[in-house]
Design an enzyme around this catalytic site. Structure first.
Site, PDB file in Angstrom:
ATOM      1  N   ASP A 103       0.831  -1.203   0.000  1.00  0.00           N
ATOM      2  CA  ASP A 103       0.000   0.000   0.000  1.00  0.00           C
ATOM      3  C   ASP A 103       0.873   1.264   0.000  1.00  0.00           C
ATOM      4  O   ASP A 103       2.040   1.227   0.394  1.00  0.00           O
ATOM      5  CB  ASP A 103      -0.886   0.055   1.258  1.00  0.00           C
ATOM      6  CG  ASP A 103      -1.864  -1.099   1.306  1.00  0.00           C
ATOM      7  OD1 ASP A 103      -2.198  -1.646   0.249  1.00  0.00           O
ATOM      8  OD2 ASP A 103      -2.280  -1.445   2.433  1.00  0.00           O
TER       9      ASP A 103
HETATM   10  N1  URA Z   1      -1.375  -6.066   3.641  1.00  0.00           N
HETATM   11  C1  URA Z   1      -1.813  -4.790   3.700  1.00  0.00           C
HETATM   12  O1  URA Z   1      -2.842  -4.520   4.297  1.00  0.00           O
HETATM   13  N2  URA Z   1      -1.088  -3.840   3.100  1.00  0.00           N
HETATM   14  C2  URA Z   1       0.059  -4.084   2.439  1.00  0.00           C
HETATM   15  O2  URA Z   1       0.679  -3.165   1.922  1.00  0.00           O
HETATM   16  C3  URA Z   1       0.508  -5.412   2.394  1.00  0.00           C
HETATM   17  C4  URA Z   1      -0.235  -6.379   2.996  1.00  0.00           C
END
Ligand code: URA
Length: 239
Positions: A103
């Protein structure tokens, strides 16, 4: 091996496949001295391919990077909103792409490569690559929820398999804690969804391991190339 001309051009790093198609249609590309305008045309990497009279550098060399992704970077090749991408960080003349996603505000270990085969292997839903995360939560994880995660919580109809979970640090005064967990799937936002399901907010999230690869001493925004041995190990996830 013969391949579509636009694919060869894109893999040379000259431009994207779509732009390569435009160049072909506009008659800017020649193969062995002949202008080619047909999009289906195939060529070999040993053919002489010129764009506007200049040879493209064809190399099948594969490159592999391990990045400690900083916050506020997007794990795509381009961003419509003009935000910084993980590709912007890495200096290479190859057209690389991230293997999976983190993310915008997640930090940590992200692999990038121009090796489509390895990317398919690692991002395949059955690949089961273990990924370890360190999540800072907005309150201390209750034992009941700790065991629920261990047992397997169902998110959107599918159980999240967690092979390891450990509370690393508790701050009773600030009512927050750090939880380390290893999961074996690649659904987007899965760690945040897992904790949100149990009514926790993930305040910070870092990926610390991908398979056996760790961040080591890399600081945020730093990266290194993978060794041959590390690449061979990643190929072992092939089913
Ligand atoms: N899970 C998440 O919620 N975000 C990420 O970036 C990776 C795994």
């Amino acid at each position: 091996m013969e391949e579509r001309l636009q694919k060869i051009i894109a893999e040379s790093g000259y431009t994207s496949r779509r732009k390569a198609e435009e160049l072909i249609i506009k008659g800017k590309v020649s193969v062995n001295g002949k202008i080619v305008r047909e999009l289906g045309t195939k060529a070999k990497s040993t053919d002489e391919i010129l764009i506007e009279g200049k040879p493209i550098s064809i190399s099948n060399e594969k490159v592999y990077f391990l990045l400690n992704k900083p916050r506020e970077t997007i794990s795509t090749v381009k961003d419509d909103k003009g935000r910084k991408t993980v590709i912007d960080i890495i200096e290479t003349d190859k057209r690389i792409f991230p293997i999976g996603r983190l993310d915008y505000d997640t930090t940590g270990l992200l692999l990038l490569t121009n090796d489509g085969e390895l990317t398919n292997i690692l991002t395949h839903p059955n690949s089961m690559v273990p990924k370890t995360y360190l999540a800072k939560l907005d309150r201390i994880l209750e034992m009941e929820d700790y065991f629920a995660i261990k047992e397997g919580v169902k998110i959107e109809g599918r159980t999240v398999k967690v092979s390891h979970i450990k509370i690393k640090k508790k701050d009773k005064k600030k009512d927050s804690c750090y939880v380390e967990l290893t999961i074996h799937e690649g659904r987007n936002h899965i760690v945040r969804k897992l904790f949100e399901h149990l009514r926790y907010d993930v305040v910070k999230l870092t990926r610390t391991y991908y398979g056996t690869l760790g961040l080591g001493t890399l600081l945020s925004g730093e990266y290194r190339t993978l060794s041959k041995k590390e690449v061979v190990e990643l190929y072992r996830y092939k089913r």
